[in-house]
Design an enzyme around this catalytic site. Structure first.
Site, PDB file in Angstrom:
ATOM      1  N   ARG A 145      11.658  -2.177  11.128  1.00  0.00           N
ATOM      2  CA  ARG A 145      10.259  -1.938  12.012  1.00  0.00           C
ATOM      3  C   ARG A 145      10.188  -2.791  13.064  1.00  0.00           C
ATOM      4  O   ARG A 145      10.321  -4.020  12.641  1.00  0.00           O
ATOM      5  CB  ARG A 145       8.991  -1.803  11.016  1.00  0.00           C
ATOM      6  CG  ARG A 145       9.017  -0.200  10.753  1.00  0.00           C
ATOM      7  CD  ARG A 145       7.820   0.011   9.548  1.00  0.00           C
ATOM      8  NE  ARG A 145       6.545  -0.637   9.790  1.00  0.00           N
ATOM      9  CZ  ARG A 145       5.274  -0.571   9.472  1.00  0.00           C
ATOM     10  NH1 ARG A 145       5.316   0.066   8.163  1.00  0.00           N
ATOM     11  NH2 ARG A 145       4.069  -1.098   9.628  1.00  0.00           N
ATOM     12  N   ARG A 195      -9.620   1.083   9.137  1.00  0.00           N
ATOM     13  CA  ARG A 195      -9.536  -0.224   9.631  1.00  0.00           C
ATOM     14  C   ARG A 195     -10.355  -0.870  10.425  1.00  0.00           C
ATOM     15  O   ARG A 195     -10.689  -2.142  10.533  1.00  0.00           O
ATOM     16  CB  ARG A 195      -8.165  -0.051  10.069  1.00  0.00           C
ATOM     17  CG  ARG A 195      -6.924  -0.531   9.521  1.00  0.00           C
ATOM     18  CD  ARG A 195      -5.726  -0.383  10.357  1.00  0.00           C
ATOM     19  NE  ARG A 195      -4.630  -1.158  10.236  1.00  0.00           N
ATOM     20  CZ  ARG A 195      -3.416  -0.818   9.501  1.00  0.00           C
ATOM     21  NH1 ARG A 195      -3.294   0.247   8.925  1.00  0.00           N
ATOM     22  NH2 ARG A 195      -2.489  -1.648   9.296  1.00  0.00           N
ATOM     23  N   ARG A 203      12.056  -6.025   4.939  1.00  0.00           N
ATOM     24  CA  ARG A 203      11.843  -4.635   4.472  1.00  0.00           C
ATOM     25  C   ARG A 203      12.838  -3.888   5.593  1.00  0.00           C
ATOM     26  O   ARG A 203      12.976  -4.156   6.471  1.00  0.00           O
ATOM     27  CB  ARG A 203      10.678  -3.982   4.701  1.00  0.00           C
ATOM     28  CG  ARG A 203      10.171  -2.793   4.935  1.00  0.00           C
ATOM     29  CD  ARG A 203       8.833  -2.286   5.073  1.00  0.00           C
ATOM     30  NE  ARG A 203       7.999  -2.704   6.257  1.00  0.00           N
ATOM     31  CZ  ARG A 203       6.634  -2.700   6.402  1.00  0.00           C
ATOM     32  NH1 ARG A 203       5.933  -1.800   5.320  1.00  0.00           N
ATOM     33  NH2 ARG A 203       6.082  -2.946   7.491  1.00  0.00           N
ATOM     34  N   ARG A 250      -0.672  -9.233  12.980  1.00  0.00           N
ATOM     35  CA  ARG A 250      -1.253  -8.270  12.293  1.00  0.00           C
ATOM     36  C   ARG A 250      -2.103  -8.752  11.202  1.00  0.00           C
ATOM     37  O   ARG A 250      -3.045  -8.318  10.842  1.00  0.00           O
ATOM     38  CB  ARG A 250      -0.087  -7.418  11.605  1.00  0.00           C
ATOM     39  CG  ARG A 250       0.650  -6.641  12.564  1.00  0.00           C
ATOM     40  CD  ARG A 250       2.065  -6.097  12.045  1.00  0.00           C
ATOM     41  NE  ARG A 250       1.898  -5.135  11.085  1.00  0.00           N
ATOM     42  CZ  ARG A 250       2.994  -4.759  10.075  1.00  0.00           C
ATOM     43  NH1 ARG A 250       3.990  -5.467  10.415  1.00  0.00           N
ATOM     44  NH2 ARG A 250       2.722  -4.176   9.069  1.00  0.00           N
ATOM     45  N   LYS A 281       0.970  -1.302   0.132  1.00  0.00           N
ATOM     46  CA  LYS A 281      -0.013  -0.021  -0.002  1.00  0.00           C
ATOM     47  C   LYS A 281       0.938   1.303   0.083  1.00  0.00           C
ATOM     48  O   LYS A 281       0.583   2.243  -0.672  1.00  0.00           O
ATOM     49  CB  LYS A 281      -0.926  -0.109   1.233  1.00  0.00           C
ATOM     50  CG  LYS A 281      -1.987  -1.404   1.321  1.00  0.00           C
ATOM     51  CD  LYS A 281      -2.504  -1.271   2.491  1.00  0.00           C
ATOM     52  CE  LYS A 281      -1.999  -1.203   3.770  1.00  0.00           C
ATOM     53  NZ  LYS A 281      -1.118  -2.194   4.202  1.00  0.00           N
TER      54      LYS A 281
HETATM   55  P1  AP5 Z   1       4.938  -1.529   1.572  1.00  0.00           P
HETATM   56  O1  AP5 Z   1       4.506  -0.765   0.497  1.00  0.00           O
HETATM   57  O2  AP5 Z   1       5.703  -0.913   2.925  1.00  0.00           O
HETATM   58  O3  AP5 Z   1       3.461  -2.182   2.334  1.00  0.00           O
HETATM   59  P2  AP5 Z   1       2.174  -1.991   3.087  1.00  0.00           P
HETATM   60  O4  AP5 Z   1       1.140  -2.368   2.722  1.00  0.00           O
HETATM   61  O5  AP5 Z   1       2.253  -0.478   3.096  1.00  0.00           O
HETATM   62  O6  AP5 Z   1       2.830  -2.402   4.563  1.00  0.00           O
HETATM   63  P3  AP5 Z   1       2.648  -1.791   6.006  1.00  0.00           P
HETATM   64  O7  AP5 Z   1       3.328  -2.912   6.711  1.00  0.00           O
HETATM   65  O8  AP5 Z   1       3.082  -0.490   6.058  1.00  0.00           O
HETATM   66  O9  AP5 Z   1       1.045  -1.908   6.041  1.00  0.00           O
HETATM   67  P4  AP5 Z   1       0.370  -2.015   7.614  1.00  0.00           P
HETATM   68  O10 AP5 Z   1      -1.104  -1.674   6.948  1.00  0.00           O
HETATM   69  O11 AP5 Z   1       0.504  -3.293   8.155  1.00  0.00           O
HETATM   70  O12 AP5 Z   1       0.931  -0.887   8.389  1.00  0.00           O
HETATM   71  P5  AP5 Z   1       0.903   0.422   8.889  1.00  0.00           P
HETATM   72  O13 AP5 Z   1       2.010   1.207   8.602  1.00  0.00           O
HETATM   73  O14 AP5 Z   1      -0.412   1.041   8.260  1.00  0.00           O
HETATM   74  O15 AP5 Z   1       5.670  -2.737   1.359  1.00  0.00           O
HETATM   75  C1  AP5 Z   1       5.989  -3.932   2.222  1.00  0.00           C
HETATM   76  C2  AP5 Z   1       7.577  -4.319   1.677  1.00  0.00           C
HETATM   77  O16 AP5 Z   1       7.488  -4.856   0.313  1.00  0.00           O
HETATM   78  C3  AP5 Z   1       8.628  -3.188   1.484  1.00  0.00           C
HETATM   79  O17 AP5 Z   1       9.735  -3.594   1.745  1.00  0.00           O
HETATM   80  C4  AP5 Z   1       8.600  -2.983  -0.238  1.00  0.00           C
HETATM   81  O18 AP5 Z   1       9.745  -2.449  -0.697  1.00  0.00           O
HETATM   82  C5  AP5 Z   1       8.184  -4.315  -0.625  1.00  0.00           C
HETATM   83  N1  AP5 Z   1       7.294  -4.300  -1.885  1.00  0.00           N
HETATM   84  C6  AP5 Z   1       6.141  -3.544  -1.817  1.00  0.00           C
HETATM   85  N2  AP5 Z   1       5.636  -3.714  -3.146  1.00  0.00           N
HETATM   86  C7  AP5 Z   1       6.257  -4.810  -3.616  1.00  0.00           C
HETATM   87  C8  AP5 Z   1       6.118  -5.833  -4.855  1.00  0.00           C
HETATM   88  N3  AP5 Z   1       5.004  -5.677  -5.786  1.00  0.00           N
HETATM   89  N4  AP5 Z   1       6.908  -6.917  -5.036  1.00  0.00           N
HETATM   90  C9  AP5 Z   1       7.976  -6.881  -4.071  1.00  0.00           C
HETATM   91  N5  AP5 Z   1       8.196  -6.270  -3.100  1.00  0.00           N
HETATM   92  C10 AP5 Z   1       7.637  -5.298  -2.882  1.00  0.00           C
HETATM   93  O19 AP5 Z   1       0.336   0.284  10.449  1.00  0.00           O
HETATM   94  C11 AP5 Z   1       1.362  -0.144  11.422  1.00  0.00           C
HETATM   95  C12 AP5 Z   1       0.508  -0.241  12.904  1.00  0.00           C
HETATM   96  O20 AP5 Z   1       0.085   0.945  12.886  1.00  0.00           O
HETATM   97  C13 AP5 Z   1      -0.729  -1.087  12.727  1.00  0.00           C
HETATM   98  O21 AP5 Z   1      -0.236  -2.493  13.049  1.00  0.00           O
HETATM   99  C14 AP5 Z   1      -1.648  -0.439  13.763  1.00  0.00           C
HETATM  100  O22 AP5 Z   1      -0.889  -0.933  15.040  1.00  0.00           O
HETATM  101  C15 AP5 Z   1      -1.210   1.068  13.760  1.00  0.00           C
HETATM  102  N6  AP5 Z   1      -2.273   1.512  12.767  1.00  0.00           N
HETATM  103  C16 AP5 Z   1      -1.907   2.023  11.625  1.00  0.00           C
HETATM  104  N7  AP5 Z   1      -3.124   2.564  10.762  1.00  0.00           N
HETATM  105  C17 AP5 Z   1      -4.115   2.220  11.910  1.00  0.00           C
HETATM  106  C18 AP5 Z   1      -5.528   2.558  11.689  1.00  0.00           C
HETATM  107  N8  AP5 Z   1      -6.092   3.214  10.938  1.00  0.00           N
HETATM  108  N9  AP5 Z   1      -6.317   2.078  12.795  1.00  0.00           N
HETATM  109  C19 AP5 Z   1      -5.845   1.586  14.042  1.00  0.00           C
HETATM  110  N10 AP5 Z   1      -4.351   1.197  14.103  1.00  0.00           N
HETATM  111  C20 AP5 Z   1      -3.670   1.548  12.876  1.00  0.00           C
END
Ligand code: AP5
Length: 215
Positions: free
Chosen positions: A160, A88, A127, A171, A13
């Site tokens: 991370r 979410r 990552r 997660r 994402k």
């Molecule tokens: P990346 O693009 O970083 O993936 P992502 O989907 O953004 O992953 P996140 O882990 O950031 O998502 P998340 O939803 O769990 O975390 P968030 O920060 O929102 O890609 C991942 C890796 O793959 C990278 O190394 C990239 O280079 C690689 N990659 C990408 N595309 C690729 C491809 N096509 N092929 C190969 N490699 C690829 O949330 C973290 C925490 O915050 C949550 O667990 C929760 O505790 C809290 N939180 C955040 N938002 C909320 C909310 N709205 N409500 C409640 N808690 C929340």
């Protein structure tokens, strides 16, 4: 134009959202990035969020909704938002609907990046992220130019704290239990939905996304 970029942790994402935001001149609103920024600055909100994030649990809705409202109010004059990692929960989805109604700018579509769990666990174990500017790398598919150093701000890269395999699995459970049901919510509301295979090279996924948005 407002788009929700939906998908499990590590589905891509952030990677795709950043490219789309540049291409269509939209504001990428990532609640994960907002929380990590609050944590970096050592704010009470960031410190409160940390224990939920480290455990792979969702941060309470009250915290998230306050953050989102602030950004949406500040950026409302721009061309729209790409929501990454938000909403979410049902409460977050309803709050977003209400805010967009007030702004008079509806949701254009929900895009789901579909990637299987094993690929996700493997991706997230490789990552690296910059603790200063938030840039994201991958040791298999998107290496920094100098090993262990951010290309953008020359800071040492870190893993991370929530990318450890057992936390990633938690997660994924939380995603399935609390977030994936929102797809039925948007489907019954009649919001257009596109499901995209996210386990292809970044450029291919991006080209597919652009095609769907432009059509
Ligand atoms: P990346 O693009 O970083 O993936 P992502 O989907 O953004 O992953 P996140 O882990 O950031 O998502 P998340 O939803 O769990 O975390 P968030 O920060 O929102 O890609 C991942 C890796 O793959 C990278 O190394 C990239 O280079 C690689 N990659 C990408 N595309 C690729 C491809 N096509 N092929 C190969 N490699 C690829 O949330 C973290 C925490 O915050 C949550 O667990 C929760 O505790 C809290 N939180 C955040 N938002 C909320 C909310 N709205 N409500 C409640 N808690 C929340």
């Amino acid at each position: 134009m407002n788009i929700i970029l939906f998908g499990a942790p590590g589905a891509g994402k952030g990677t795709q959202g950043e490219l789309l935001a540049k291409r269509f001149d939209l504001v990428r609103l990532s609640t994960g990035d907002l929380l990590r920024d609050a944590l970096r600055r050592g704010t009470p909100l960031g410190l409160e969020a940390k224990r939920f994030m480290d455990a792979g649990e969702l941060v309470p809705d009250s915290v998230i909704l306050g953050l989102v409202r602030e950004v949406m109010a500040a950026e409302s004059a721009r061309g729209g938002f790409i929501f990454d990692g938000f909403p979410r929960t049902q409460a977050q989805a309803e709050s977003l609907d209400a805010t967009l109604d007030e702004m008079g700018t509806p949701l254009a579509m929900v895009i789901v990046l579909d990637v299987d769990d094993e690929t996700i666990v493997a991706r997230l174990s490789r990552r690296l992220a910059c603790p200063r500017c938030g840039a994201v790398y991958n040791l298999d598919t998107d290496k920094p130019k100098t090993a262990g150093v951010c290309d953008v701000c020359v800071t040492g890269l870190v893993q991370r704290s929530d990318d450890e395999a057992s936390t990633v699995r938690r997660r994924l459970e939380v995603y399935r239990a609390q977030t994936a049901p929102l797809l039925a919510y948007y489907e019954s509301a009649g919001v257009p939905m596109h499901i995209i295979a996210g386990d292809r090279p970044v450029d291919e996924v991006q080209a597919d996304l652009v095609r769907r948005i432009e059509s």
